[in-house]
Each structure stands twice: as structure tokens, then as C-alpha cells.
Write a protein that holds these residues in place. Structure first.
Motif, PDB file in Angstrom:
ATOM      1  N   GLU A 492       3.661  -7.075   0.835  1.00 57.58           N
ATOM      2  CA  GLU A 492       4.784  -7.668   0.091  1.00 57.58           C
ATOM      3  C   GLU A 492       4.460  -7.746  -1.395  1.00 57.58           C
ATOM      4  OE1 GLU A 492       6.221 -11.382   1.667  1.00 57.58           O
ATOM      5  OE2 GLU A 492       6.961 -12.001  -0.300  1.00 57.58           O
ATOM      6  N   GLU A 493       3.216  -8.183  -1.711  1.00 57.28           N
ATOM      7  CA  GLU A 493       2.822  -8.284  -3.116  1.00 57.28           C
ATOM      8  C   GLU A 493       2.751  -6.898  -3.752  1.00 57.28           C
ATOM      9  OE1 GLU A 493      -0.739 -10.287  -5.791  1.00 57.28           O
ATOM     10  OE2 GLU A 493      -0.755 -10.482  -3.613  1.00 57.28           O
ATOM     11  N   LEU A 496       6.305  -5.662  -4.625  1.00 60.89           N
ATOM     12  CA  LEU A 496       6.858  -6.287  -5.830  1.00 60.89           C
ATOM     13  C   LEU A 496       6.176  -5.731  -7.084  1.00 60.89           C
ATOM     14  CD1 LEU A 496       8.937  -8.369  -6.607  1.00 60.89           C
ATOM     15  CD2 LEU A 496       7.146 -10.104  -6.606  1.00 60.89           C
ATOM     16  N   PRO A 524      11.594  -9.874  -2.862  1.00 61.26           N
ATOM     17  CA  PRO A 524      10.725 -10.256  -1.730  1.00 61.26           C
ATOM     18  C   PRO A 524      11.510 -10.794  -0.531  1.00 61.26           C
ATOM     19  CG  PRO A 524       9.776 -11.015  -3.781  1.00 61.26           C
ATOM     20  CD  PRO A 524      11.142 -10.511  -4.118  1.00 61.26           C
TER      21      PRO A 524
END
Length: 560
Positions: A492-493, A496, A524
Motif C-alpha cells: 500500500e505504501e 502511494l 489508499p
């Protein structure tokens, strides 16, 4: 004197899917939906008339329409198929009288469909010659047999002396058990199948015999349909596909009545002809540039919950659903430049321009759950299929139906069971690459996701190149695993950070870059709903929307 008892009655017609789904043209789709709606409205009027004539106490529970609305239909909603395919009502009469009334209702609805099929055959094949009279008589007989075989009528009248809710629930249970035991009707078909609804033979003046070869049968069909009136033949020999009935179309009775339904109802209601405007094709909905359009299919969630209460509560639910179908839905569809094909109870079927469909879907969902416009507290699931005008209409309808089922199975990360109240989206581009399905809740963490998607499309349209998405997809495609539940949290990080990196590389203005980063703050949330593969698919769908936005902008500029 016969004993007077209270009965809970259910009367339903079908088959809904076969009536609607087997459609080649938009007017077939509208015609099938409207015919079902009309037959229920006809049955409601019959109940009112028969009960008044025989002085029987009755009360319509669902759908809710006043006798005045049934007797004097008028206004724009007249052309909207907004009656559901079943009626529930109570009767106070002897068992014999109730049984007689229900049989009369069934005979009435069957006779009405035969009357319409007779009109359709006369309209299409009668050219006022003696030979035509013989031809029309034979075709009417074949058509009557087909519509009798096709129409399913199910009813139950459950005697419940006491006005208890469990009696009504027992009647519903028995009715569903009855519907599950469909009787088999065998009518031998001998000729060539209808080109639209292939479970029936095409209407043919000269019936085939056992010694006929395929060529002979085809010639008989061509002779029959070659004698259709000029109104239904191609007017432009250079463009034969624009005919009401094309030269290579051979229709059964069901397909024929759907094809000419608007002509019948325009005459039947003797109303403004614009009310039953013709639907040339889906081309009128898609843009001239690329011809893409969207099919939206909405269905209320857990409606049994609203119909399991006391009788006055059920009647109130019926009233609210009728208001939603006859007032709220037509207004929203018109506002978003759509074409409404069906709005009965909690079901909606409509077509929209691609750039309008997300906003329209959310407006319908909100209106459905509000007391002023729909049913307070109700939720709905929606399938949205986007395709090209050359994609077969049946394929688009089937896709929308599968998407609606996918939305019904939506499961949040917090709960194991389906929570519904979601929408599912897919795109069938001409390239053949299938995009989707992306299944999302209408709202999560206080964010309206249709609005968020619209916002991303606008960003792509005005600021970021579409190549942004394909670069992102190529970067992360190799990390897509077979088990989305076990994706590492750091993905997820990474997603982004990669979004921000691509923005920084695409946009040189520093203040604009900061603004874009702020605008993409909810990315997110989308990622957590879909995981990596679903998120990549969603980005590709957004890229497709972006192309539509640019096409619209091009048209506006050219028009200006």
C-alpha cells in the motif's frame, strides 16, 4: 350461503428474464419491459373492476396505485415501465368466488397478450388484399399459440381467517414453492428459429413439412417476411440495418410484439406520439466520436426485511416504492441524459452516456434510501457495464446482471458475510481486453467513492496523461499474487509513493504537484478496498473514462 373468509392473494407473470433479456435492439428491450408492466397494470384494473361488480371487499397491498391512476394514465410516466411483475392483495369472499376471480385474472392477462399479438400480426402483414386476410389469419393462429405457451402465470389465494402476519408469510412461502415447480409445456417447433428469441420458431405463413430441406424452409420464411408492410422495410436500400424489421430478420410472436409495442401503445392510449418515441439504437446514447455507453442495473438489498412487517407497514413500503419508481427514477434519469427502460419497485434498468453514469448511479442510490424520494433506510446494489455500440445488447445486459450479482456479494474487510450496498463496474472495450470488475461500496470511511472516482477521472483529463496509469500498471503488474488476502502491507505504501513519484515526474509546477498530492489523498482507501490487482484494473477503467471525457471535450470544442 357460502362462508366468507379472508384470503391473501399473490398474482405474478413472467418469465421476466426471457421477456427482457433476448433483445437485439433498444426498442425490443423497452417493448419487453413495458409489456410486462402493462399486463400487470391491466390485471390491477381487472381486480378493481371485478371486485366492484361482485361487491367483494379487497385491498391492494403491492404495488400501490390509486384507482384514478389506473383509470387515467397520463403524463411522461405513461411510457415508463414502472409496474413490478406481481400483485399482492387481500380478498374477503368465499373460497369458490376467490378461485373464480383468480382464474378470471389469469384468463384475462393471457387474452390481453393474444389481443396484442393479433394486433401486431395485422399491423405488420395486412395489406388489405384477399390473399393477405388468409395469410394474417394463419399467422395469428401461430402467434396466439406461441404467446400462450410463453406466458407464465402463477397465483395463490391463501385462506387466512385471522389477520395475522404469519399467515401472510406462509402465503409467500407457498407462492415461492409454487413458482419453483414450473410445469413443462411442450409445443413442437418445426421451422427455423426466430433470429432474436431462438427458443421459438419464426412466424411463417406456409408451415414447413417433414420433407422440406433447409433451403425450402428458408424460402418460405423469406416469402412470409418479404410481404411485411413497407413501414417495416428498409427505407434506404444503402442502409438496410436501419429498418424496423431488417430483411434477414425472421421473428417469433414474442419478438414481434416487442418490436412493434410502441406502435400498439401509441394507438391504445391515443396519446401524444412523442410519449412513445422510437429508440433508433444505442448510437443515440453513445457519443458520435466513439459510441460507448453504459447499462445500469439496480436492485434493492434485503427487500424481504421491508415486506415482513405488519400489513399496514407493507402497504406503506409499497407506496414509497411506487413513488420512487414513478417519480424519482424518471427525474434522475432525465437529469443525466439517460434512457429509462424499466423502473418497477426496487428494480431499475437504464442506459446512460459514459460520463454521466457514476453520478446517476449514486443519485439513484441516495434517492432510494431517503424517505422523501424512496424507502427510508433501504440500500441497493448496482451493476454498471460499459461497452461499445457494436457490442451485442444481450451481452451488455448479461454483463450488467453479473455485475449486479457481484455487487450483492460485496464483503467488507470488517465482516465475513456479504453486506451488499455496493456497485460493480466493468468495461468491454473494442480491443477485446476486459477491464474489471471493480466492486466498491458506495461509501466508506466517510468518502463517497463514486465522487472520488469522478474526481480521479477529472484529474486525468485535465492534468495527468493516461500513460501515467499504464506506467503504474506495468510497474506493479509483476507483484500481483494469486491470493489477495496475503498481500504484504508495505505494498500500500509502495503504491502511494509510486503515484506521487509519477505525478512529480509528469507535473513541473511545484504548487500544482502539491495540489494533486492533496487531491489523491484518498487513493489508499481505494487500494484497501480492491487490493493490488483490483486497483490496477480500476486505474485502467479510469483511463478509459478519461478517453471518454476527452472525446466529449473534443465534441464541445467542435460544436463551439
Amino acid at each position: 350461503m357460502d362462508k366468507i373468509d379472508r384470503h391473501y392473494a399473490i398474482f405474478a407473470i413472467g418469465p421476466v428474464q426471457s421477456f427482457i433479456a433476448a433483445s437485439r435492439k433498444l426498442e425490443d428491450l423497452w417493448g419487453g419491459s413495458y409489456l410486462l408492466s402493462y399486463l400487470i397494470r391491466h390485471s390491477l384494473a381487472s381486480i378493481t373492476h371485478i371486485c366492484h361488480e361482485r361487491q367483494m371487499n379487497y385491498q391492494i397491498i403491492y404495488p400501490h396505485y390509486t384507482p384514478e391512476e389506473l383509470a387515467q394514465p397520463e403524463g411522461p410516466s405513461l411510457a415508463v415501465a414502472n409496474y413490478p411483475n406481481r400483485i399482492t392483495f387481500t380478498l374477503e369472499a368465499s373460497e369458490e368466488s376467490v378461485n373464480k376471480l383468480m382464474k378470471q385474472l389469469e384468463a384475462g392477462v393471457r387474452n390481453e397478450l393474444v389481443r396484442i399479438s393479433n394486433w401486431a400480426v395485422q399491423e405488420v402483414f395486412d395489406d388489405q388484399t384477399a390473399e393477405a386476410q388468409r395469410r394474417v389469419a394463419r399467422l395469428k393462429a401461430q402467434a396466439a399459440q406461441q404467446v400462450e405457451q410463453f406466458l407464465e402465470v402463477n397465483w395463490i389465494a391463501y385462506r387466512c381467517p385471522q389477520k395475522e402476519d404469519w399467515n401472510r408469510q406462509e402465503a409467500e412461502r407457498l407462492f415461492h414453492a409454487l413458482k419453483g415447480q414450473r410445469p413443462m409445456h411442450y409445443v413442437p417447433e418445426q421451422g427455423i428459429a426466430c433470429t432474436v428469441y431462438q427458443r421459438m420458431d419464426a412466424l411463417c405463413y406456409e408451415l414447413p413439412v417433414s420433407t422440406d430441406r433447409y433451403g425450402n424452409m428458408k424460402k418460405k420464411l423469406q416469402d412470409t417476411w418479404g410481404k411485411r408492410n413497407a413501414k417495416y422495410k428498409p427505407k434506404d436500400l444503402e442502409d438496410k440495418d436501419r429498418a424496423r424489421i431488417r430483411d434477414n430478420e425472421f421473428l417469433c410472436a414474442i419478438s414481434l410484439v416487442r418490436r412493434v409495442a410502441r406502435d400498439f401503445f401509441r394507438q391504445e392510449f391515443d396519446c401524444d406520439p412523442h410519449l412513445f418515441a422510437k429508440y433508433e439504437s444505442v448510437v443515440n446514447i453513445g457519443t458520435d466520436e466513439d459510441g460507448y455507453y453504459a447499462v445500469l442495473l439496480m436492485d434493492g438489498d434485503n427487500m424481504g426485511h421491508f415486506f415482513n412487517g405488519r400489513e399496514n407497514e407493507v402497504r406503506n413500503t409499497s407506496q414509497q416504492l411506487s413513488r420512487f419508481a414513478s417519480q424519482s427514477v424518471p427525474a434522475i434519469v432525465q437529469e443525466h441524459r439517460g434512457v429509462l427502460l424499466y423502473a418497477g419497485g426496487d428494480d431499475v434498468l437504464a442506459l446512460f452516456p459514459v460520463e454521466e453514469v457514476l453520478s446517476a448511479a449514486y443519485s439513484l442510490r441516495v434517492a432510494f434510501g431517503e424517505a422523501e424520494s424512496g424507502l427510508k433506510g433501504a440500500t441497493a446494489s448496482t451493476g454498471i457495464a460499459i461497452g461499445h455500440k457494436r457490442t451485442p445488447l444481450q451481452q451488455m445486459l448479461n454483463e450488467a446482471r453479473e455485475l449486479e450479482k457481484a455487487a450483492k456479494l460485496y464483503t467488507s474487510s470488517k465482516f465475513g458475510d456479504p453486506v451488499k450496498n455496493a456497485f460493480a463496474l466493468s468495461v468491454l472495450p473494442r480491443s477485446g481486453e476486459y477491464l474489471g470488475p471493480a466492486v466498491l461500496p458506495w461509501e466508506t470511511e466517510g468518502i463517497m467513492l463514486t465522487k472520488e472516482l469522478t474526481h480521479v477521472v477529472e484529474l486525468l483529463s485535465h492534468v495527468i496523461s493516461t500513460s501515467f496509469i499504464y506506467e503504474f500498471a506495468s510497474t506493479f503488474q509483476a507483484l500481483v499474487g494469486s491470493k489477495t488476502d496475503f498481500e504484504p502491507e508495505y505494498l500500500e505504501e509502495m503504491v502511494l509513493l509510486e503515484c506521487f513519484r509519477l505525478i512529480d515526474r509528469s507535473v513541473y509546477d511545484k504548487s500544482l504537484r502539491q495540489e494533486l498530492r492533496q487531491n489523491l489523498i484518498h487513493v489508499p482507501v481505494l487500494y484497501r478496498q480492491l487490493r493490488l490487482k483490483g486497483f490496477i484494473d480500476l486505474l485502467k477503467i479510469m483511463a478509459f473514462f478519461n478517453r471518454k471525457e476527452k472525446s466529449s471535450a473534443t465534441i464541445d470544442i467542435n460544436a463551439g
